[in-house]
Motif scaffolding. Structure first.
Motif, mmCIF file in Angstrom:
data_model
loop_
_atom_site.group_PDB
_atom_site.id
_atom_site.type_symbol
_atom_site.label_atom_id
_atom_site.label_comp_id
_atom_site.label_asym_id
_atom_site.label_seq_id
_atom_site.Cartn_x
_atom_site.Cartn_y
_atom_site.Cartn_z
ATOM 1 N N CYS A 131 8.318 -5.101 0.488
ATOM 2 C CA CYS A 131 8.046 -3.657 -0.369
ATOM 3 C C CYS A 131 8.238 -2.181 0.521
ATOM 4 C CB CYS A 131 6.480 -3.606 -0.564
ATOM 5 S SG CYS A 131 6.012 -5.179 -1.219
ATOM 6 N N LEU A 172 -0.827 0.522 1.290
ATOM 7 C CA LEU A 172 -1.329 -0.191 0.348
ATOM 8 C C LEU A 172 -2.752 0.120 0.085
ATOM 9 C CD1 LEU A 172 -1.390 -2.393 -1.989
ATOM 10 C CD2 LEU A 172 -1.669 -3.804 0.153
ATOM 11 N N ILE A 208 -4.596 1.214 -3.029
ATOM 12 C CA ILE A 208 -5.793 0.358 -3.558
ATOM 13 C C ILE A 208 -6.875 1.544 -4.044
ATOM 14 C CG2 ILE A 208 -7.860 -1.058 -2.669
ATOM 15 C CD1 ILE A 208 -5.606 -2.614 -1.402
ATOM 16 N N CYS A 221 -5.930 3.349 -7.218
ATOM 17 C CA CYS A 221 -5.737 2.729 -8.378
ATOM 18 C C CYS A 221 -7.104 1.780 -8.775
ATOM 19 C CB CYS A 221 -4.482 1.557 -8.057
ATOM 20 S SG CYS A 221 -3.073 2.373 -8.053
ATOM 21 N N ARG A 222 -8.111 1.912 -7.925
ATOM 22 C CA ARG A 222 -9.614 1.035 -8.324
ATOM 23 C C ARG A 222 -9.970 1.556 -9.582
ATOM 24 N NH1 ARG A 222 -11.832 0.727 -3.275
ATOM 25 N NH2 ARG A 222 -10.800 -1.189 -2.881
ATOM 26 N N ARG A 257 2.288 3.160 -8.981
ATOM 27 C CA ARG A 257 1.412 2.195 -9.633
ATOM 28 C C ARG A 257 2.227 0.864 -9.520
ATOM 29 N NH1 ARG A 257 -0.797 6.551 -12.128
ATOM 30 N NH2 ARG A 257 0.692 6.525 -13.867
ATOM 31 N N THR A 258 3.452 0.979 -9.743
ATOM 32 C CA THR A 258 4.651 -0.289 -9.904
ATOM 33 C C THR A 258 4.891 -0.703 -8.500
ATOM 34 O OG1 THR A 258 5.601 0.626 -11.692
ATOM 35 C CG2 THR A 258 6.839 -0.923 -10.521
ATOM 36 N N PHE A 270 2.488 -0.748 -5.998
ATOM 37 C CA PHE A 270 1.174 -1.131 -6.036
ATOM 38 C C PHE A 270 1.239 -2.580 -6.322
ATOM 39 C CE2 PHE A 270 -2.833 -2.158 -7.648
ATOM 40 C CZ PHE A 270 -3.839 -2.386 -6.217
ATOM 41 N N LEU A 271 1.506 -2.714 -7.545
ATOM 42 C CA LEU A 271 1.406 -4.261 -8.153
ATOM 43 C C LEU A 271 2.058 -5.160 -7.213
ATOM 44 C CD1 LEU A 271 1.618 -3.246 -11.882
ATOM 45 C CD2 LEU A 271 -0.525 -3.936 -10.442
ATOM 46 N N GLY A 272 3.411 -4.761 -6.952
ATOM 47 C CA GLY A 272 4.174 -5.627 -5.976
ATOM 48 C C GLY A 272 3.641 -5.918 -4.607
ATOM 49 N N ALA A 282 0.295 -5.698 -3.925
ATOM 50 C CA ALA A 282 -0.600 -6.214 -4.168
ATOM 51 C C ALA A 282 -0.425 -7.977 -4.080
ATOM 52 C CB ALA A 282 -1.377 -6.026 -5.315
ATOM 53 N N ALA A 283 0.648 -8.282 -4.811
ATOM 54 C CA ALA A 283 1.104 -9.638 -4.770
ATOM 55 C C ALA A 283 1.384 -10.210 -3.527
ATOM 56 C CB ALA A 283 2.016 -9.824 -5.861
#
Length: 162
Positions: free
Chosen positions: A46, A53, A57, A60-61, A117-118, A120-122, A124-125
């Motif tokens: 990433c 991260l 987190i 975005c929480r 945000r995009t 973050f989603l990657g 987070a996975a």
């Protein structure tokens, strides 16, 4: 070596090899190794650090929540200057932006960008995959529940002592 030195050496060896020292060391080594694996996977896949991260987190929480740099520093247990440098790097990467606080122009709020945000989603996975592999899978469901319950009790005891 005189008797006093020998006695101190024996006492030091017993203290260093005590079950409390051993067990706490196991916890710290395991947490450190897991954090390194997470950080390595995030950097490789990433292009961000584990600490970045953690910032995302936090941001975005609760969408729309106003989060200052000071709050980030406190939440992530970073120094003020360390947080400033981290947010500088994240801003340069397009992950976050600073905006002045409507209530106090001297306070800089930090918010994630759409790109952040995009990303973050990657990330987070990736984080979830590493945690699942090394923190969840090695344990039975009962052992996992006991471990997380015990860690929660330790955390509460430490927070209450503050």
């Amino acid at each position: 070596m005189n008797d006093t030195s020998r006695h101190h050496d024996d006492a030091a060896a017993r203290a260093a090899g005590s079950p409390l020292v051993r067990d706490f060391g196991l916890l710290i080594r395991s947490a450190t190794r897991l954090e390194r694996r997470i950080d390595s996977a995030l950097r490789r896949e990433c292009g961000m650090s584990h600490t970045m991260l953690e910032v995302l987190i936090r941001l975005c929480r609760r969408p729309g929540e106003e989060v200052s740099q000071r709050q980030l520093a406190d939440d992530l247990t970073l120094t003020s200057s360390g947080t400033t440098r981290l947010i500088d790097r994240m801003e340069e990467a397009g992950l976050v932006r600073r905006v002045p606080s409507p209530g106090d122009r001297r306070v800089a709020l930090v918010e994630p960008t759409a790109e952040g945000r995009t990303a973050f989603l990657g990330a987070a996975a990736v984080h979830a995959r590493v945690v699942e592999e090394y923190f969840v899978q090695p344990l039975t469901a009962d052992d996992y529940a006991r471990l997380t319950g015990a860690l929660g009790r330790i955390d509460r005891a430490l927070r209450e002592a503050d």
